[in-house]
Structure formats: C-alpha cells, structure tokens
Design a protein around this motif. Structure first.
Motif, mmCIF file in Angstrom:
data_model
loop_
_atom_site.group_PDB
_atom_site.id
_atom_site.type_symbol
_atom_site.label_atom_id
_atom_site.label_comp_id
_atom_site.label_asym_id
_atom_site.label_seq_id
_atom_site.Cartn_x
_atom_site.Cartn_y
_atom_site.Cartn_z
ATOM 1 N N UNK A 380 0.833 -1.193 0.000
ATOM 2 C CA UNK A 380 0.000 0.000 0.000
ATOM 3 C C UNK A 380 0.873 1.250 0.000
ATOM 4 N N UNK A 381 0.572 2.182 -0.893
ATOM 5 C CA UNK A 381 1.355 3.412 -1.014
ATOM 6 C C UNK A 381 1.208 4.276 0.233
ATOM 7 N N UNK A 382 2.177 5.161 0.434
ATOM 8 C CA UNK A 382 2.154 6.046 1.603
ATOM 9 C C UNK A 382 0.944 6.967 1.583
ATOM 10 N N UNK A 383 0.571 7.448 0.423
ATOM 11 C CA UNK A 383 -0.676 8.188 0.246
ATOM 12 C C UNK A 383 -1.078 8.106 -1.224
ATOM 13 N N UNK A 384 -2.168 8.752 -1.563
ATOM 14 C CA UNK A 384 -2.742 8.610 -2.903
ATOM 15 C C UNK A 384 -1.835 9.214 -3.977
ATOM 16 N N UNK A 385 -1.101 10.272 -3.635
ATOM 17 C CA UNK A 385 -0.156 10.842 -4.594
ATOM 18 C C UNK A 385 1.011 9.901 -4.835
ATOM 19 N N UNK A 386 1.499 9.273 -3.774
ATOM 20 C CA UNK A 386 2.575 8.299 -3.903
ATOM 21 C C UNK A 386 2.180 7.216 -4.904
ATOM 22 N N UNK A 387 0.967 6.712 -4.780
ATOM 23 C CA UNK A 387 0.480 5.704 -5.718
ATOM 24 C C UNK A 387 0.445 6.248 -7.149
ATOM 25 N N UNK A 388 0.019 7.507 -7.306
ATOM 26 C CA UNK A 388 -0.045 8.142 -8.621
ATOM 27 C C UNK A 388 1.334 8.252 -9.247
#
Length: 456
Positions: A380-388
C-alpha cells in the motif's frame, strides 16, 4: 473487458519513491513521455486551489515539484502561490487561465480540483496536451462524460488517478474491510448500507455584484450563464471565508448545475468502497429505486423550477440492485460510513473506525499477512499521490482508475436521476444506458455552454 481496463489495482506495480531532482523545474518534462528517468522528481501543476486543491497539493510536495498553479479567483491563486513558495522554497507560476498552463512542456502531470462541472473539460484537454492527470472526485457531472474520459485515457495512454483516497489512505480501514469480506469473515454478503449524510436547503439567494478578483464567467465555464448569488453570512470551519449561501465557492456542491449534491460528494467515497467490496466495479446495478427523498425546491420534468435556491436533495433513501441481487442502500440517515451485513455477521467502517464482532474476532484470528496487499494489488502506497507517481513511472493505471470509478459513480448519477424524475430506473450495465426511458436517458449528458466546449 479491454486490456487497459484490467490495468488497475490487480495489476498495480510497486516502484521506488521519488529521489531529489538534479535540477529544479527542468526545462523539459522528465516523466511525460517514455519515463526514462525513474529517479527524477516529476513536475506538477494544480488547477483549482480552494480547499481540496490545496490539500492534494500539500500532500504531494514530498513527491513532486510544483511549477504552476491556476485558478479563476485571483485571491485564491495568490494565497496558494505564497503557501507553495513557503512549502517548497520556490513559487510556482500563477495562471488565471489553465489553458496557458497546459501549453508548458515541462509539466508532467496536473492535479485538478476545480468544481465538478469543469472536471471533464480540463481532464480531456490535459491528456491531449500530454499530461498525466490526478482529478478530484466525483470525476464527472454526467455518465457520458465518464465514457469520454475513458476513451481519451485509452487513446492517449496517459495515467489517470481519481481522488478517491479512501482506496489508499485512512489507516487502511477500508482496505481491511474489503480484505475481511474476501476472507469470508461475514459469510455471504446480504446487504450493504452507505450512510452519506443529508444536506440543507437555502434561503432565497439574491444576485449581487461579483467579488473583486473572481472571473465569474470563467468560473461558470461549461455551465449555463447565470448571475453570481450570495448572502452576507460567511461560512465557518472547513471551506470557510466565503459566503455560506452562494452559487459559487464551496456551496456549488448543492447545485445540480455544478455537482450532484451529497450523492456525488460523499457517495463517491462510500459507494466506491461498497462497490469494490461487492466485486461490482466492472459492472453496476440493474435497478435504482428512490424509496424516499426530499428536494428543497419544486421540480418539473426533472428540472428545478427556481434558480435562486439550492436544488440538490436534502434527504434520501435509494436502493440499488447490485450483481447477485445484493441490495445497496444509500441513505442520508444514520452514521456516515458503510455497514456490511452477511450470513455470519456484520461490521461498520468509516474514516475514524472499523467496528463489530467480526473486527473484534481479528484479535484471536487475524487476517492472512498479505490480505490487505492482495486487495490493493501490492504494498500500500504512503498516500494517494505516492500511488499516482508510482503509476506514472510504471505506466500502469493507479489504484483509483477511471473505469472502476466511473462504474461506481454511475450508481450515484442514476440515483440523482431517479430522484429528479421521481421514479425507478432500470439500468443496463453492459450497454450503460437506462432501459425503456428516453426522458431519463436524456440526463446521461449535458450540453456545454457555447465557447466552453471541450477542445478536442
């Protein structure tokens, strides 16, 4: 299902985090084309800066450099440029017209947090300009807008993240909920209830002079030309500093001309997670029934009869027949969050808690170690921007891809259409059209105001 549709959470590719760029705001894009420099920081821009616009920008400084910002309100633009300068050490360039920003070759991606009625136009034009896109939820104003965005993502190959951050954030509570369901902790699902809060109507709101610094015509954009309206009382708390009753900043959520009320605002979060949990994110409901609802103004033929008051629903209970004949209830009553009920128990989850006996049982019988990662499609990414940003490097679609988002949002859009017309709707999730109801199908799209059509 197309190959690109499958490039979502199940095919998510984890990559390393961003490293410090060798140069600050490089003259040409480092990530916008072949992604040949995985260790360089991408260059971002934000379009629409109040509230969520700053929120998503602020959480992204760790991963990207912001070279530009755009807003039609000069006061909002100036304030956020100063905040960005303080946060990253250099002021981004400000634009009143986002189209000038899109002309820049050094910008890899745009983050869009303009009001909903602007999402599709800006998103499409950004992708055609070679930018990856992070766009706030709800992604579209109509169902047909969603189909257009899907077409352009496929045509351009751009990476597109929708801002439904509950898929990544909130201490992974929603991911845990889906993992519990997949692990059979409540048996077969029998019912899911999404509590998304009610709303309030408004007094009559008079037309007044446009505030200094706001380009009202450009703010309206694709929406019909109407006067600016506001009462003197100011909004406090989140989104504060603007009129409490207005057809502009913050309160645009309460007008169908610009948004979809609570159904599309909170519904885009909780209906999203519920749809994912049901495994219905590649299909959709077969029927939408408006069990009860309250509209703050009179309607005729699906349209409000007055133009000087909020017009989206204040209370509602909608039943959606999901695949497997599982009922999804979307209601303005009760606690904000999602109740999952199955043959072996039930539990409730929202941003602050996940509770119920099946949750308590995890203490003695925990989920498999990889259960949450299996839901997410990887670590799981650190936050949604990290995933982006990871998706920008891998060139795979991120966790909140446009296809599954649109499938979920179709339920919300249909719920609003059923309320506006006051009747049950039958939906064909394969053809993506309402069955046997030409009037209802006319609400699947809206005409843009002349001069603000999408630049294709």
């Amino acid at each position: 299902m197309s190959a690109r549709q499958k490039l979502n959470r199940r095919h998510f590719l984890q990559t390393t985090g961003a490293a410090t760029a060798a140069g600050y705001f490089a003259g040409t894009s480092s990530l916008g084309n072949a992604q040949e420099s995985p260790n360089e920081r991408p260059v971002f821009a934000t379009i629409g800066l109040r509230n969520q616009g700053w929120t998503i920008t602020n959480k992204s400084f760790k991963y990207a450099d912001f070279a530009a910002m755009a807003d039609v309100d000069a006061n909002v633009l100036g304030e956020n440029i100063e905040k960005a300068k303080k946060a990253q050490g250099k002021a981004p360039e400000g634009y009143a017209d986002y189209r000038k920003l899109l002309e820049r070759k050094d910008i890899d991606a745009v983050m869009i947090a303009a009001p909903d009625h602007w999402h599709t136009k800006i998103s499409v034009e950004a992708m055609l300009a070679g930018k990856d896109v992070y766009c706030e939820k709800p992604l579209t104003l109509t169902i047909d807008e969603g189909k257009l965005i899907e077409k352009i993502v496929k045509q351009t190959g751009r990476v597109f993240q929708v801002g439904t951050m509950q898929r990544t954030e909130n201490n992974q509570r929603f991911l845990q909920a889906i993992a519990m369901i997949r692990d059979g902790r409540i048996g077969e699902i029998r019912k899911v209830t999404c509590g998304i809060n009610g709303a309030t109507g408004s007094p009559v709101i008079p037309a007044i002079d446009v505030p200094k610094g706001l380009d009202w015509d450009f703010w309206l954009g694709p929406a019909p030309k109407v006067p600016y309206r506001a009462l003197p009382e100011m909004r406090k708390g989140y989104g504060g500093g603007v009129p409490l009753y207005t057809n502009c900043h913050y309160a645009w959520r309460n007008w169908y001309e610009y948004s979809g009320g609570q159904m599309n605002d909170w519904g885009a979060h909780h209906v999203d997670i519920a749809t994912w949990a049901l495994g219905a994110d590649q299909s959709g409901p077969s029927k939408i029934t408006p069990v009860s609802f309250s509209l703050p103004v009179d309607y005729k033929d699906g349209h409000p009869t007055v133009s000087d008051q909020y017009n989206s629903p204040t209370k509602f209970e909608i039943h959606a027949n999901m695949p497997g004949d599982i009922p999804m209830v979307i209601t303005s009553e009760g606690d904000n969050g999602i109740m999952f009920e199955g043959t072996k128990g039930r539990f409730f989850v929202n941003r602050g808690k996940i509770v119920g006996k099946p949750v308590e049982d995890l203490e003695s019988n925990p989920l498999p170690e990889d259960a949450i990662e299996n839901v997410y499609g990887g670590p799981v990414a650190a936050n949604h921007t990290d995933n982006f940003v990871q998706a920008m490097r891998s060139r795979k679609q991120p966790i909140s891809d446009v296809w599954t988002h649109n499938r979920m949002l179709e339920t919300c859009h249909l719920a609003n259409i059923s309320i506006r017309l006051g009747r049950e709707l039958n939906w064909d999730p394969t053809k993506r059209e309402i069955v046997g109801d030409d009037e209802a199908n006319s609400f699947l799209s809206r005409e843009s105001r002349k001069g603000y059509e999408i630049d294709m």
